[in-house]
Design an enzyme around this catalytic site. Sequence first.
Site, mmCIF file in Angstrom:
data_model
loop_
_atom_site.group_PDB
_atom_site.id
_atom_site.type_symbol
_atom_site.label_atom_id
_atom_site.label_comp_id
_atom_site.label_asym_id
_atom_site.label_seq_id
_atom_site.Cartn_x
_atom_site.Cartn_y
_atom_site.Cartn_z
ATOM 1 C CB CYS A 184 -11.187 41.295 -21.034
ATOM 2 S SG CYS A 184 -9.906 42.503 -20.734
HETATM 3 C C1 BEZ Z 1 -7.869 42.950 -24.214
HETATM 4 O O1 BEZ Z 1 -8.446 42.573 -23.211
HETATM 5 O O2 BEZ Z 1 -7.994 42.368 -25.256
HETATM 6 C C2 BEZ Z 1 -6.961 44.126 -24.155
HETATM 7 C C3 BEZ Z 1 -7.217 45.147 -23.269
HETATM 8 C C4 BEZ Z 1 -6.381 46.237 -23.257
HETATM 9 C C5 BEZ Z 1 -5.285 46.276 -24.112
HETATM 10 C C6 BEZ Z 1 -5.016 45.227 -24.948
HETATM 11 C C7 BEZ Z 1 -5.870 44.146 -24.999
#
Ligand code: BEZ
Length: 212
Positions: free
Chosen positions: A45
């Site tokens: 994200c």
């Molecule tokens: C991320 O945004 O890195 C993420 C969020 C939830 C699960 C796996 C990765």
Amino acid sequence: MSLHLGDIAPDFEQDSSEGRIKFHEWLGNSWGILFSHPADFTPVCTTELGLTAKLKGEFEKRGVKAIALSVDPVESHKQWINDINETQNTVVNFPILADGDRKVSELYDMIHPNANATLTVRSLFIIDPAKKVRLIITYPASAGRNFNEVLRVIDSLQLTDSHSVATPGNWQDGDDVVIVPSLQDPEIIKQKFPKGYKAIKPYLRITPQPNK
Ligand code: BEZ
């Protein structure tokens, strides 16, 4: 609620990192992208929001406003934005909705309980100036989205809304396009496509991109 292409994007009022947002009012006459991510302070994200910030000029050229969402609170968003700015070498220049009560997530069906009971998946909606939903994509939490693809679809939508064409697979702005099958009148085709076209099959008519 399950949304479909062509539906009016549901209006809402919700808190965000930039204050309270009344969605339709905030969109005004712009195109919009509304996209959810699972949680603040997560690696994928962080890169996605950094990319969106860096593409501000590209979104502006196309008259598009971006708005992100997660179920984390405003204070968390604000702290995380500092991290995004620092690590992605940018300045987050769009609001992140704080959807703690899941109001928007439910309106836009962003929680997929068999993937995660409480967190939003990576949903993305392109909304046109008439507030119609024009694209819906859903990615799993583990796969970051390709924001160049989002721009490509916006280019396609803006082109095909104003010319009688559609864009072929892997099309990029400037490539040849196809004349829509519903257009059959030879006089109108001549007027609309003065550069001509090549009929590979009666239903497959290739023409240079008309607005280039
Ligand atoms: C991320 O945004 O890195 C993420 C969020 C939830 C699960 C796996 C990765």
